[in-house]
Scaffold this active site. Structure first.
Site, short mmCIF file in Angstrom:
data_model
loop_
_atom_site.label_atom_id
_atom_site.label_comp_id
_atom_site.label_asym_id
_atom_site.label_seq_id
_atom_site.Cartn_x
_atom_site.Cartn_y
_atom_site.Cartn_z
N GLU A 121 -6.87 -8.25 0.07
CA GLU A 121 -5.28 -7.94 0.05
C GLU A 121 -4.93 -8.28 1.61
OE1 GLU A 121 -4.23 -4.10 -1.59
OE2 GLU A 121 -6.29 -4.08 -2.50
N ASN A 172 0.75 -1.13 0.08
CA ASN A 172 0.12 0.04 -0.08
C ASN A 172 0.88 1.26 -0.01
OD1 ASN A 172 -2.27 1.87 0.81
ND2 ASN A 172 -3.45 -0.08 0.42
N ARG A 173 0.33 2.37 0.53
CA ARG A 173 1.10 3.51 0.47
C ARG A 173 1.95 4.11 1.53
NH1 ARG A 173 -4.26 3.41 -1.20
NH2 ARG A 173 -4.83 4.37 -3.02
N ASP A 206 -12.55 0.50 -0.74
CA ASP A 206 -11.30 0.61 -0.64
C ASP A 206 -10.84 0.98 0.77
OD1 ASP A 206 -8.35 0.99 -1.40
OD2 ASP A 206 -8.59 2.82 -2.60
N HIS A 209 -1.46 -8.09 -3.57
CA HIS A 209 -3.03 -7.45 -4.19
C HIS A 209 -3.29 -8.47 -5.21
CE1 HIS A 209 -5.04 -4.14 -6.73
NE2 HIS A 209 -4.37 -3.34 -5.57
#
Length: 324
Positions: A284, A73-74, A235, A176
């Protein structure tokens, strides 16, 4: 149910097609060791979202197969500092000024082993940072080894991360996994359910980064028992609590197609992201929460863990396909 492995070309790359009477898969080592196809032969159904062309794949490679995320992820502004060492990743989510999904999923991996042992198929691939110049992003020396084992309708995946350097580093990993969902060609969303073993919901800001606020999931029982994605878009970042739900598994059920996929993670995977769009869903599993190194929260809460020099950690997941 003897297994087989064939060397093929897929998306103009060297690939391996492997399978048995029940299941057939395609792994492409040069494309991040991505499992780009998983077909349930009994019903001729492709379970994973598979690209039809190189061009299609390159447009959004993260939305096909089972990309390996390291880190997952981020990362806010693409960087963090840990024990005096800076880690800087390219900003690849421009509108939010984040880095997303790490560097393993689009790097070439090497094949270390491929063999058929009677009914079991074993494939082993490896990524070594020493083969590339990654010092600007990830200055530590790291090896990641992935072993796939297929027996009947069960695919086991083991990811082994080793610190080959001198300094410790923080690590987080995930997948993912992009399922063709609904599975059946004539199935509808209302015929399908997905369940997750979660009970915490992490609040995200406008950059899709955790604010630090964690709430009880509003619809915990519904999500644990199976929800329809009909008319709903997710999300979302969720926490998993093994005390409340010892089985860390996501279950995807398509009643019309008569198929169920059970996606299991070991106890390292303390978080699940649920992301869906028309025609596919991504459950995920993550070992750490989004942007973990930049959060002012205890490591026990974020899942951030350290790997010291010479240490190895093993992460296990499993995909089981069955008729219902």
């Amino acid at each position: 149910m003897k297994g087989y492995i064939e060397d093929i070309t897929f998306l103009n790359e060297k690939a391996m097609k492997f399978g048995n009477e029940k299941v057939e898969a395609i792994l492409v080592p040069s494309l991040g060791s991505n499992l780009l196809s998983l077909k349930y032969k009994h019903k001729d159904i492709e379970l994973l979202r598979t690209p039809d062309s190189v061009e299609e794949y390159k447009k959004a490679s993260i939305l096909y197969g089972m990309p390996i995320l390291f880190p997952p992820n981020r990362i806010e502004d693409g960087q963090f500092t840990y024990k005096g060492t800076s880690y800087k990743f390219p900003i690849n989510e421009m509108e939010k000024s984040n880095h997303i999904h790490g560097f393993l999923h689009d790097m070439p991996w090497q094949v270390r082993k491929k063999e058929v042992n009677g009914k079991e198929i074993v494939i082993n691939t490896e990524f070594s940072s020493s083969d590339f110049d990654l010092k600007g992003s990830f200055p530590q020396d790291i090896t990641v080894n992935m072993s796939l084992s297929l027996m009947a309708e069960t695919l086991e995946i083991q990811l082994e991360i080793t610190n080959k350097g001198i300094e410790p580093f923080p690590w987080g990993a995930g997948y993912h996994t992009v399922f063709n969902f609904p599975f059946g060609p004539v199935s509808k969303w209302e015929d399908c359910r997905i369940s997750l073993p979660v009970n915490k919901h992490w609040e995200l800001n406008e950059r899709s980064l955790p604010t630090g606020a964690i709430h009880e999931t509003a619809n915990t029982l519904e999500i644990q028992n199976g929800i329809s994605l009909d008319g709903r878009q997710f999300d979302d970042l969720f926490g998993y609590d093994k005390e409340r739900n010892p089985e860390n598994e996501c279950i995807l059920t398509d009643q019309e197609a008569g198929i169920q996929v059970i996606y299991q993670g070991d106890q390292h995977f303390k978080f699940w992201v649920l992301f869906n769009q028309e025609g596919f869903v991504c459950p995920e599993p993550y070992t750490w929460v989004t942007n973990a190194p930049n959060l002012d929260l205890p490591a026990k809460l974020t899942g951030l863990r350290e790997l010291c020099s010479g240490e190895t950690v093993q992460l296990k997941t499993r995909l089981i396909v069955k008729d219902i």
